[in-house]
Design a protein around this motif. Structure first.
Motif, PDB file in Angstrom:
ATOM      1  N   ASP A 141       0.849  -1.200   0.000  1.00 34.64           N
ATOM      2  CA  ASP A 141       0.000   0.000   0.000  1.00 34.64           C
ATOM      3  C   ASP A 141       0.880   1.243   0.000  1.00 34.64           C
TER       4      ASP A 141
ATOM      5  N   ASP B  94       0.335   2.737  -3.424  1.00 35.11           N
ATOM      6  CA  ASP B  94      -0.285   1.868  -4.432  1.00 35.11           C
ATOM      7  C   ASP B  94       0.621   1.682  -5.643  1.00 35.11           C
TER       8      ASP B  94
ATOM      9  N   ARG C 163      -3.429   7.032   3.238  1.00 36.45           N
ATOM     10  CA  ARG C 163      -3.915   5.855   2.508  1.00 36.45           C
ATOM     11  C   ARG C 163      -5.099   5.233   3.228  1.00 36.45           C
TER      12      ARG C 163
END
Ligand code: SF4
Length: 358
Positions: A307, A322, A346
């Protein structure tokens, strides 16, 4: 597949997600300290908590503890079945009975009847350190066969009372013995298994021993609820349990941190940055994968699968979200802060733009 057992609304067994347990180490009679410790355990992700009930004062504290905490409460009982009866009366959600020191059939029957009326399960918790003498081998030592027989004897006593709301554990300090004992009992009964390595040690050696033992059992599909037994702050037990479960893809929670081992190519103090990031994100419950890599060699591949990621270079690094770079040439001194900011962004707890207004 094991049977399903309901522990105060948390289901274990029958394919349900594996549940993380811990045990307080405050004096149970100290209600405030025990409730406070349970609160910290819950924050860390603990889903069921056990407290020791060594005497009447501890049993007397159970109603207040039960009322004050938000997760199922298990009473740990040894020697004196009257404490089990008191704990049931106090409203606990499960009992742990040690078959090594509560062996009298009439007393077990009395507890089974009360537990059945209260609709709470009983864990038959055999432990290599407290087997009844008749289950020790010729040299007076615990064995796999002795542990299994001891547990089976108590299980049969409960079953004779038509009590089948049972969970089983067979913990030994020896990792191989623990594994073999669980494998053996799983061939005999289909009750859910509470798995753990007992007296594993302090955080460092205890976490490793537990990871080896529980890892093998869980990978074989054995284990419905886990406790990592560690000397010290029980919050560490919960953290270690999740790390073990996460390693096998069985549960996800909080920060999933991956850090390269560093080498002669590393141009930043990556271990220090990782430590800062871990500390700053200790409160996160939502799963998030963070990859911190020292250089481009493996970094570019790893951050694509995370992530949030870092690819370091000499005295600086690039941050990825990402798989896409969001900040280049961030100075080393700012990397930890920026990574934490990126993770929180995030997770929707702020935005990456915050840093521009900070
Ligand atoms: S990612 Fe780079 S710095 Fe980290 S260990 Fe691999 S080669 Fe070394």
């Amino acid at each position: 597949m094991t049977r399903r057992v309901d522990i105060g609304g948390i289901v274990i067994g029958g394919g349900a997600p594996i549940v993380v347990q811990s045990m307080t180490n405050t004096p149970t009679a100290d209600i405030a300290a025990t409730v406070a410790q349970v609160g910290r355990l819950v924050e860390a992700g603990c889903e069921i908590v056990r407290v020791a009930v060594p005497d009447a004062a501890a049993a007397a504290a159970l109603p207040a503890i039960r009322k004050a905490i938000s997760i199922p409460l298990v009473a740990d009982i040894h020697f004196d079945h009257r404490l089990a009866l008191a704990a049931i009366e106090a409203g606990v959600n499960k009992l742990r009975l040690n078959p090594g020191n509560i062996t009298d059939a009439a007393k077990v029957a009395e507890v089974a009847e009360a537990a059945a009326q209260a609709r709470i399960p009983i864990r038959v918790g055999a432990n290599s350190g407290s087997l009844a003498p008749s289950y020790l081998d010729a040299h007076g030592r615990a064995s796999v066969a002795g542990m299994v027989e001891s547990a089976l004897h108590e299980i049969r006593l409960l079953e004779w009372q038509k009590f089948t709301n049972i969970v089983v554990s067979l913990k030994a300090t020896d990792v191989r013995m623990t594994i073999d004992a669980y494998r053996a009992i799983a061939r005999e009964v289909d009750y859910p298994l509470h798995v753990g390595i007992t007296e594993a040690g302090t955080v460092w050696e205890g976490a490793i021993r537990s990871a080896v033992g529980l890892g093998i059992l869980l990978a074989e599909g054995l284990g419905d609820t886990v406790r990592v037994s560690l000397a010290g702050d029980p919050v560490e037990e919960v953290k270690a349990a999740y790390e073990i479960l996460r390693s096998l893809g069985l549960r996800q929670r909080g920060l999933d941190l991956h850090v390269c081992p560093t080498c002669g190519r590393t141009g930043i103090d990556l271990a220090a940055i990782a430590g800062e990031v871990r500390k700053a994100l200790a409160d996160i419950a939502d799963p998030v994968k963070v990859a911190l890599m020292g250089c481009v060699v493996n970094g570019l591949g790893e951050v694509k699968d995370a992530d949030v990621g870092l690819v370091g270079s000499k005295g600086q690094g690039s941050i990825y979200v990402d798989g896409e770079v969001v900040a280049k040439a961030v100075p080393e001194a700012e990397l930890a802060t920026e990574i934490v900011r990126a993770v929180r962004a995030r997770l929707g707890r702020g935005t990456i733009a915050d840093r521009n207004h900070a």
